[in-house]
Design an enzyme around this catalytic site. Structure first.
Site, mmCIF file in Angstrom:
data_model
loop_
_atom_site.group_PDB
_atom_site.id
_atom_site.type_symbol
_atom_site.label_atom_id
_atom_site.label_comp_id
_atom_site.label_asym_id
_atom_site.label_seq_id
_atom_site.Cartn_x
_atom_site.Cartn_y
_atom_site.Cartn_z
ATOM 1 N N ASN A 149 -5.559 0.028 10.444
ATOM 2 C CA ASN A 149 -5.065 0.552 11.732
ATOM 3 C C ASN A 149 -6.138 1.381 12.417
ATOM 4 O OD1 ASN A 149 -2.143 -0.043 12.478
ATOM 5 N ND2 ASN A 149 -1.959 0.409 10.291
ATOM 6 N N LYS A 196 -0.349 12.315 3.594
ATOM 7 C CA LYS A 196 0.007 13.723 3.353
ATOM 8 C C LYS A 196 0.952 14.194 4.451
ATOM 9 C CE LYS A 196 -2.744 15.035 -0.105
ATOM 10 N NZ LYS A 196 -2.359 15.838 -1.253
ATOM 11 N N HIS A 247 4.723 3.566 10.964
ATOM 12 C CA HIS A 247 5.450 3.458 9.697
ATOM 13 C C HIS A 247 5.878 2.004 9.484
ATOM 14 C CE1 HIS A 247 7.767 4.914 6.337
ATOM 15 N NE2 HIS A 247 8.771 4.151 6.730
#
Ligand code: GRF
Length: 191
Positions: free
Chosen positions: A22, A95, A113
């Site tokens: 990405n 994270k 996501h």
């Protein structure tokens, strides 16, 4: 309509932990004439991240940060402010974003996501979708808030889940969709 050219482009930081497809895609997008962003900083918690190494090789400013020490967040934050970063794109970043980042970049942090949120927040999204025999799988770009994978949805794209699918075939197919929708989401919020 705002025109984003040359120095006018929105200065963007990308946070990455892993393979960085990405990230690579967003770098490519940022170089297009009609792109509203420039990638000015790449931050990673993983020195071996392929994305991080790619950014280094391509002479983009990089910062390694382990995200385990609350006290040091201020230093990172000041780096972002110094570089005039106005948008943060999480791209496979594993994270949790510190609270003071959320405060300082309210409405300016995006995440991608690999599920059709609000379904399958967190990890192993494809495995769970497969187990539940979902009809569709897909991906979502959303704003980041203080709850995991729960911020306002900007865009989603879905694809059929077939009987012969495995986690790896889904991952491959969904990743292609991710590469399509992340730039679209950025244009949607900036243009
Ligand atoms: C992507 O599936 C992304 O949605 C998820 O982690 C994966 C990262 O892939 N958060 P890459 O590092 O961009 O190749």
């Amino acid at each position: 309509m705002t025109r984003y050219t040359g120095k006018n482009k929105v200065k963007t930081a990308i946070f990455v932990s892993g393979s960085g497809t990405n990230l690579k895609n967003l770098i490519k997008f940022s170089k297009k004439i009609n792109s509203p962003i420039s990638i000015n900083l790449v931050i990673s918690n993983n020195l071996k991240s392929k994305g991080f190494l790619f950014a280094k090789k391509n002479k983009i400013s990089t910062v390694f940060y382990n995200f385990n020490n609350d006290k040091n967040y201020e230093i990172l934050l000041s780096k972002l402010i110094e570089l005039n970063i106005k948008l943060i794109c999480l791209a496979g970043f594993m994270k949790i974003i510190p609270k003071n980042f959320l405060k300082n970049f309210k409405g300016k942090i995006l995440n991608i996501h690999p599920s059709l949120l609000p379904k399958y927040k967190g990890l192993n999204t494809h495995g769970r979708a497969l187990k539940n025999k979902e009809k569709y799988v897909g991906c979502t770009v959303h704003f980041v808030n203080n709850k995991l994978d729960s911020g306002k949805i900007i865009i989603q794209k879905k694809t059929r889940l077939f009987k012969k699918d495995t986690i790896s075939t889904i991952k491959k197919r969904v990743l292609k969709l991710e590469h399509k929708i992340y730039p679209i989401a950025i244009k949607k919020i900036l243009l």
